[in-house]
Design an enzyme around this catalytic site. Sequence first.
Site, mmCIF file in Angstrom:
data_model
loop_
_atom_site.group_PDB
_atom_site.id
_atom_site.type_symbol
_atom_site.label_atom_id
_atom_site.label_comp_id
_atom_site.label_asym_id
_atom_site.label_seq_id
_atom_site.Cartn_x
_atom_site.Cartn_y
_atom_site.Cartn_z
ATOM 1 N N HIS A 6 0.514 5.946 0.436
ATOM 2 C CA HIS A 6 0.803 4.821 1.329
ATOM 3 C C HIS A 6 0.245 5.097 2.727
ATOM 4 O O HIS A 6 -0.422 4.246 3.325
ATOM 5 C CB HIS A 6 2.320 4.590 1.386
ATOM 6 C CG HIS A 6 2.726 3.473 2.291
ATOM 7 N ND1 HIS A 6 3.058 2.225 1.818
ATOM 8 C CD2 HIS A 6 2.867 3.417 3.637
ATOM 9 C CE1 HIS A 6 3.376 1.440 2.846
ATOM 10 N NE2 HIS A 6 3.279 2.158 3.965
ATOM 11 N N GLU A 7 0.506 6.296 3.235
ATOM 12 C CA GLU A 7 0.053 6.639 4.587
ATOM 13 C C GLU A 7 -1.468 6.772 4.657
ATOM 14 O O GLU A 7 -2.078 6.359 5.640
ATOM 15 C CB GLU A 7 0.747 7.901 5.100
ATOM 16 C CG GLU A 7 2.266 7.828 5.121
ATOM 17 C CD GLU A 7 2.864 6.573 5.755
ATOM 18 O OE1 GLU A 7 2.205 5.946 6.613
ATOM 19 O OE2 GLU A 7 3.983 6.213 5.394
ATOM 20 N N HIS A 65 -2.955 3.473 5.067
ATOM 21 C CA HIS A 65 -2.934 3.046 6.473
ATOM 22 C C HIS A 65 -4.191 3.528 7.206
ATOM 23 O O HIS A 65 -4.782 2.795 7.987
ATOM 24 C CB HIS A 65 -1.698 3.581 7.205
ATOM 25 C CG HIS A 65 -0.502 2.693 7.135
ATOM 26 N ND1 HIS A 65 -0.450 1.477 7.770
ATOM 27 C CD2 HIS A 65 0.689 2.861 6.531
ATOM 28 C CE1 HIS A 65 0.724 0.920 7.556
ATOM 29 N NE2 HIS A 65 1.433 1.737 6.801
#
Length: 137
Positions: free
Chosen positions: A127-128, A131
Amino acid sequence: MKKEIMKDPFFLSQKAIPANPITDKQVIVDLQDTLRANRDRCVGLAANMIGSHKAIIIVAAGPFDIVMVNPVITKKSQPYQTEEGCLSHTGMKSTTRYQKIEVRYQDATGKTHTGTFTEFTAQVIQHEIDHLQGILI
C-alpha cells in the site's frame, strides 16, 4: 515533528523522487512522529502523505517501526483481492495484493537490506509503495 496528513489527490498522484537517508533524515523523523501520533488508526505512511515527494515509507510491524528508503518490490507471490482504507481519503477501495513479497530498501542509516514480508505486513508495505508510485488506494 508530527505532520498533517495530505489529502490533495493531485499531490498524492505524483511519483516520488529518490531519497537519501542522511540528507532526508528530517522526513524520516517526521514520518516516525506522525505514525506514532496516529497509531490508533494507522499502520503505515508514505512520505507524500506528510507533504514530501521523497521515496520513504514507514510500516508498523508489531512493536517495531520499519523505515524503508527507496523501497522496491523484487519478488511477489500468491495474489489475493482485498479492500483497504487510507488516512489520505475516506472509504474503502478494492485492490490486488500479494501474500508474500521481497523488498530491497535502505534503512535510516543508509544500509541496504533485502527483506521477505508476508500477510498483513506485506499488504501494508505494498500500500505504501503504491503511494510512492502515485497510486491512490
